[in-house]
Every structure is written in C-alpha cells, then in structure tokens.
Design an enzyme around this catalytic site. Sequence first.
Site, PDB file in Angstrom:
ATOM      1  N   ASP A 219      -4.670   9.812  -4.597  1.00 57.82           N
ATOM      2  CA  ASP A 219      -5.017   9.808  -3.177  1.00 57.82           C
ATOM      3  C   ASP A 219      -5.178   8.366  -2.695  1.00 57.82           C
ATOM      4  O   ASP A 219      -5.803   7.537  -3.372  1.00 57.82           O
ATOM      5  CB  ASP A 219      -6.314  10.586  -2.929  1.00 57.82           C
ATOM      6  CG  ASP A 219      -6.540  10.835  -1.452  1.00 57.82           C
ATOM      7  OD1 ASP A 219      -5.856  11.705  -0.888  1.00 57.82           O
ATOM      8  OD2 ASP A 219      -7.388  10.141  -0.860  1.00 57.82           O
ATOM      9  N   ASN A 227      -4.363   4.152   9.183  1.00 54.59           N
ATOM     10  CA  ASN A 227      -3.644   4.759  10.309  1.00 54.59           C
ATOM     11  C   ASN A 227      -4.272   4.377  11.647  1.00 54.59           C
ATOM     12  O   ASN A 227      -3.555   4.061  12.614  1.00 54.59           O
ATOM     13  CB  ASN A 227      -3.636   6.283  10.173  1.00 54.59           C
ATOM     14  CG  ASN A 227      -2.430   6.798   9.416  1.00 54.59           C
ATOM     15  OD1 ASN A 227      -1.395   6.125   9.355  1.00 54.59           O
ATOM     16  ND2 ASN A 227      -2.555   7.971   8.830  1.00 54.59           N
ATOM     17  N   HIS A 232       0.261   5.381  13.151  1.00 50.72           N
ATOM     18  CA  HIS A 232       0.870   6.326  12.213  1.00 50.72           C
ATOM     19  C   HIS A 232       2.244   5.887  11.706  1.00 50.72           C
ATOM     20  O   HIS A 232       2.572   6.134  10.538  1.00 50.72           O
ATOM     21  CB  HIS A 232       0.936   7.715  12.841  1.00 50.72           C
ATOM     22  CG  HIS A 232      -0.401   8.383  12.923  1.00 50.72           C
ATOM     23  ND1 HIS A 232      -0.985   9.034  11.853  1.00 50.72           N
ATOM     24  CD2 HIS A 232      -1.285   8.480  13.952  1.00 50.72           C
ATOM     25  CE1 HIS A 232      -2.157   9.512  12.213  1.00 50.72           C
ATOM     26  NE2 HIS A 232      -2.370   9.197  13.489  1.00 50.72           N
ATOM     27  N   ASP A 236       3.143   5.784   7.818  1.00 56.42           N
ATOM     28  CA  ASP A 236       4.291   6.413   7.147  1.00 56.42           C
ATOM     29  C   ASP A 236       5.018   5.411   6.252  1.00 56.42           C
ATOM     30  O   ASP A 236       5.440   5.741   5.135  1.00 56.42           O
ATOM     31  CB  ASP A 236       5.268   6.974   8.183  1.00 56.42           C
ATOM     32  CG  ASP A 236       4.736   8.221   8.878  1.00 56.42           C
ATOM     33  OD1 ASP A 236       3.735   8.780   8.384  1.00 56.42           O
ATOM     34  OD2 ASP A 236       5.327   8.626   9.893  1.00 56.42           O
ATOM     35  N   GLU A 262      -1.852  12.220   2.387  1.00 61.73           N
ATOM     36  CA  GLU A 262      -1.741  10.980   1.620  1.00 61.73           C
ATOM     37  C   GLU A 262      -1.966  11.215   0.130  1.00 61.73           C
ATOM     38  O   GLU A 262      -2.201  10.279  -0.631  1.00 61.73           O
ATOM     39  CB  GLU A 262      -2.748   9.937   2.136  1.00 61.73           C
ATOM     40  CG  GLU A 262      -4.200  10.274   1.920  1.00 61.73           C
ATOM     41  CD  GLU A 262      -4.827  11.049   3.070  1.00 61.73           C
ATOM     42  OE1 GLU A 262      -6.050  10.966   3.237  1.00 61.73           O
ATOM     43  OE2 GLU A 262      -4.081  11.721   3.811  1.00 61.73           O
TER      44      GLU A 262
END
Length: 342
Positions: A219, A227, A232, A236, A262
């Site tokens: 994680d 973010n 965002h 990504d 994630e």
Amino acid sequence: MPGDYSIDERINLLEKINEKLTNLNWITAQIAGEQNLNTIYNSIVNGFEQITGIPKCGLFKLEDHNYKTIIIKNKDINNVPVLCGAVIKAFNAALKDRVLLVKDMHAKGFCLDGCHNCIITDIQVCTLYESNGNPYGVLCAYGKSDIPDEDTLLMIMELYAMQIGLILENVTLNNKLVSLSITDALTGLYNHRYFYERIERELYNIKGTKQNLTLLMIDVDDFKSYNDTFGHPEGDIALNNIARLVKAVAGDSGICCRYGGEEMAVIMPRATVYDGIDMGNKICRAIENCNNFKRKVTVSVGVAAVESFAVLDDLVRAADNALYKAKAGGKNRVVAGDYSRT
C-alpha cells in the site's frame, strides 16, 4: 494437369490431390479449435508437411523486416540451412506472389555469388497474411513435393495459407481480448479479478503438498495527501511508476496485481515467508530511492505465507493484517506476522 500423363498416372495424381485437400480441411479444422499459440504453431508446420509431402518444414514470423524462426521441424535433415541469404531472398519473393516454388536455387539466381557449397535445391514457400494485407510470416518446406503438378501444388498451398492466416489472426485477437480482460488499464498489472483467480489456482496446485506460497500486500503511504497536493493525474502517474518498480523487482519470482486503489499485491509461488520479506524490503527501497515522483514516496508491505494460512480468505486477511501493522508501526516497512524489519 499435364497432358502427357497416362490414365493411371492421372488417376493416381487425382487421388493424391483429393487426399491433400481432405487433409487440408481436417488440419485447419483441428488448428482452429486450439487457443494455445505454441500448439498452433506446431500444428501448422505439421500440416504443411502433410500437404507438401516434405518432412523438413519451418514457420517464420516477419518482424521489422526480419524473419524470426518460430519452429523448425526435422531441422537436421540433409543439413540444409534454414535462413541463409538465398532462403531469405526466396521469402521476400514470396511476399509478392503469396506462394513460391523454386527448383534449383542456383539456376534461379537465389544463391549468392560465390556460394559453391549450398546444398539447397527445391523449396516451397507460402506467405501468411493478416486480413489487413500485412504479412504475418512465411511457411517453408525444404525439398521436392510429392505432388508433381506445380499449379495444383500452388493452389493447395495458397488455400492452406489463406485459412492459416485467418486462424492466426483470430487467435491473436482472442489473446488480446483475454489480456485486456485481466489487465489493469492504468498500471498494466493484472487486475483484481485475475488476482483472485490466480491465487486460488496457486493454492489448489499446492494442496496436499509441502510447497510454499507467499503473498505480499503493498500500500502506498499517504497517497491521499499526494493526490490532494498534486492532483489525481499526477497520482495516476505515481501509481504507474510504483507498478513498474514493483514489477521490475519481482521479475519472474512474483505475479504482480493491482488489488484496488493504491494497493497492489505480489503472489510468490514456491516462496517462503522469508523470501517474501526479502522481496518486500527490496520493493520498499526501490520506491523510496526513486526520483520520478513529485515528492518522496514510500510503501508499506504485509507478508503472509501458506505455512500458516492455507485458505484463500485467511491468506489475504493475514497479509492485510500484516500490512496494517506495517502502517501502524511507522510505514515504509515490511511486516510478516510478529516479524518486522525496517
């Protein structure tokens, strides 16, 4: 059919042609039912041998104007070279005419000047095309066919090439569709669906054995903050970079999946919990030391092995619990049960 054949010779030739056409239909029907590309390649070459009556055959894929050998059958027969300059010249000629029969490579000008030791005489070549007209590759038989009538042989070869070209294209498209259905679009890792299918399969394979299976749950630390800070789209990009690093570290030892959001997972067949810990630490260091992020990025890793958890839900839950402990213990670390290493 040549007019100077006797009645008996014509009958024998017609019977042979009928046998070849029957084999052609049967062979292509069998190949069309396959989905494994390696099995299909073998069947294509075996079928070409039956159609031409020549035991030495090969399949070559055309990639960037070069011929890549896929499979050669009976490659040691007569020690004939399979991809010398003369053969490649014949392949290129076949690209224009679909099918090509060459008798006496020297006399037809295919052998290069000064080539005195070449033992290639006759070859039969047919090109496999995709529906868009691009060549997929070529089939080649090294020798003289048992069908003496050239027009008939050319016709049979062209029929075979057309059907095989369609089969190969369909299999390629089907494989692409399967790949899309099990691949995460953002990261290129296997998706959540494939994760559960694969880990169930791996657990089934080791049932009743002493083989190991280890699972890593990964994680990204403080990803919401990343973010919120950079947006965002940048998030990504970060996930994509992390996925590439995880895949690079895992190599052939792990099956890398995007579990969700994630969170990623690595399934490690035949690996002990200690192998998983070692892998997890390498992943942590690779991401921590990577400069392709807007700020420093780290991950936490939970490890569980089937020595203790042989049931799917228990294995995933154990890895998740270990991941939670890694987060609670300060992040950027690996935890497996009560064992942790920063």
